[in-house]
Design a protein around this motif. Sequence first.
Motif, mmCIF file in Angstrom:
data_model
loop_
_atom_site.group_PDB
_atom_site.id
_atom_site.type_symbol
_atom_site.label_atom_id
_atom_site.label_comp_id
_atom_site.label_asym_id
_atom_site.label_seq_id
_atom_site.Cartn_x
_atom_site.Cartn_y
_atom_site.Cartn_z
ATOM 1 N N GLU A 1 11.200 38.662 59.018
ATOM 2 C CA GLU A 1 11.788 37.710 58.084
ATOM 3 C C GLU A 1 10.769 36.627 57.778
ATOM 4 O O GLU A 1 10.231 36.006 58.687
ATOM 5 N N ARG A 2 10.503 36.423 56.475
ATOM 6 C CA ARG A 2 9.445 35.490 56.125
ATOM 7 C C ARG A 2 9.630 34.973 54.706
ATOM 8 O O ARG A 2 9.678 35.756 53.764
ATOM 9 N N LYS A 3 9.726 33.679 54.558
ATOM 10 C CA LYS A 3 9.793 33.060 53.238
ATOM 11 C C LYS A 3 8.451 32.390 52.968
ATOM 12 O O LYS A 3 8.325 31.176 52.953
ATOM 13 N N THR A 4 7.467 33.214 52.761
ATOM 14 C CA THR A 4 6.101 32.724 52.580
ATOM 15 C C THR A 4 5.471 33.371 51.358
ATOM 16 O O THR A 4 5.933 34.399 50.868
ATOM 17 N N SER A 5 4.391 32.770 50.911
ATOM 18 C CA SER A 5 3.583 33.351 49.836
ATOM 19 C C SER A 5 2.133 33.401 50.298
ATOM 20 O O SER A 5 1.615 32.406 50.834
ATOM 21 N N PHE A 6 1.500 34.549 50.115
ATOM 22 C CA PHE A 6 0.087 34.713 50.415
ATOM 23 C C PHE A 6 -0.622 35.090 49.116
ATOM 24 O O PHE A 6 -0.078 35.857 48.316
ATOM 25 N N GLY A 7 -1.829 34.584 48.908
ATOM 26 C CA GLY A 7 -2.526 34.889 47.663
ATOM 27 C C GLY A 7 -3.998 35.208 47.850
ATOM 28 O O GLY A 7 -4.654 34.706 48.766
ATOM 29 N N ILE A 8 -4.489 36.078 46.964
ATOM 30 C CA ILE A 8 -5.913 36.389 46.913
ATOM 31 C C ILE A 8 -6.346 36.274 45.457
ATOM 32 O O ILE A 8 -5.677 36.784 44.544
ATOM 33 N N ASN A 9 -7.456 35.596 45.240
ATOM 34 C CA ASN A 9 -7.896 35.274 43.880
ATOM 35 C C ASN A 9 -8.629 36.426 43.203
ATOM 36 O O ASN A 9 -9.235 37.286 43.852
ATOM 37 N N LYS A 10 -8.550 36.420 41.898
ATOM 38 C CA LYS A 10 -9.289 37.358 41.053
ATOM 39 C C LYS A 10 -10.772 37.358 41.441
ATOM 40 O O LYS A 10 -11.358 36.314 41.718
ATOM 41 N N GLY A 11 -11.353 38.548 41.478
ATOM 42 C CA GLY A 11 -12.770 38.672 41.803
ATOM 43 C C GLY A 11 -13.058 38.902 43.273
ATOM 44 O O GLY A 11 -14.201 39.182 43.649
ATOM 45 N N LEU B 1 10.502 39.526 48.121
ATOM 46 C CA LEU B 1 11.646 38.955 47.400
ATOM 47 C C LEU B 1 12.914 38.975 48.239
ATOM 48 O O LEU B 1 13.788 38.115 48.082
ATOM 49 N N SER B 2 13.040 39.928 49.151
ATOM 50 C CA SER B 2 14.220 40.017 50.002
ATOM 51 C C SER B 2 14.170 39.035 51.164
ATOM 52 O O SER B 2 15.155 38.857 51.881
ATOM 53 N N GLY B 3 13.013 38.400 51.362
ATOM 54 C CA GLY B 3 12.841 37.533 52.518
ATOM 55 C C GLY B 3 12.412 38.280 53.764
ATOM 56 O O GLY B 3 12.289 37.702 54.845
ATOM 57 N N VAL B 4 12.156 39.588 53.625
ATOM 58 C CA VAL B 4 11.709 40.399 54.753
ATOM 59 C C VAL B 4 10.409 41.101 54.371
ATOM 60 O O VAL B 4 10.392 41.932 53.463
ATOM 61 N N ALA B 5 9.333 40.763 55.044
ATOM 62 C CA ALA B 5 8.041 41.384 54.788
ATOM 63 C C ALA B 5 7.871 42.609 55.680
ATOM 64 O O ALA B 5 8.483 42.713 56.743
ATOM 65 N N GLN B 6 7.050 43.550 55.231
ATOM 66 C CA GLN B 6 6.704 44.711 56.046
ATOM 67 C C GLN B 6 5.206 44.686 56.308
ATOM 68 O O GLN B 6 4.406 44.440 55.397
#
Length: 259
Positions: free
Chosen positions: A161-171, A232-237
């Motif tokens: 269960e995780r309400k997080t956002s992770f990002g990786i930039n273009k390039g 989106l479900s609040g559950v990451a795999q």
Amino acid sequence: MKKVTFVTIIVVSLLGIFFGYHKFIKHIPQDGEHTKFSRADNILDSRYLEVLVVGGDAITKKLIANCYNTTLLNGETNENRDSAPQKLVDQLNTDEITAQFGAFSSFINGPRVWCLDWTEVQVGKVRDFNGLKAKWVAALELDNPNKFSKSKPPYQVSSIERKTSFGINKGTDVFLLEDPRGTVWLMKSYSLKLDPTMSRDKLPALMASLNLPDGWSYRIVTLKKDIVLKPLSGVAQIIADDKDNVYDRTGIGYSNYNL
């Protein structure tokens, strides 16, 4: 021979209940009770570590692992990119941490290195682990107080269960696994446990050396646009490979586009 009285039996029984209670119930601090979203930018290739402290009710198997993360702490700068200095890591003692929190057990995850450019997570209380500071970032539900003492076999899916956002930039180059069902998994961090000298430059050779199950494949691509990983479900795999590197699931419901 002394006569055993009813009162003696009651006292002994109560003592048994008391000590039994403390054996099977461990109240760890609710360090995630008051959280706020915090964004960490420019973390690509930065070193970090996590401490997990397990408490809860072993009888009902309602166990919780508080997860504490060092990112941006312990003197980390854009120059040293290290929130888990080895001299502080060397001072960690899981027996002492377990006693400090009155927990069932505690575990060290790392040191590791981020393959992400940024994270946005709920942050709670900052704790001091014998000089190493780490902030609460998650509470993981477990069914076994020793779950983290034995690593789950590689390439098996875990849900968190995780309400997080992770990002990786273009390039940015990203390191991907694809399973036989066509699900694509993106490496979010790599481990320094097996090879303390591991670096981004060595990752292509590491990917080629993985002992992949039948039907699995890997590839390395350069992102043509920013990618955001958010369940989106609040559950990451997540999965880990056989070198202890960790991947998040991508695709519909898990990332903003398919890889």
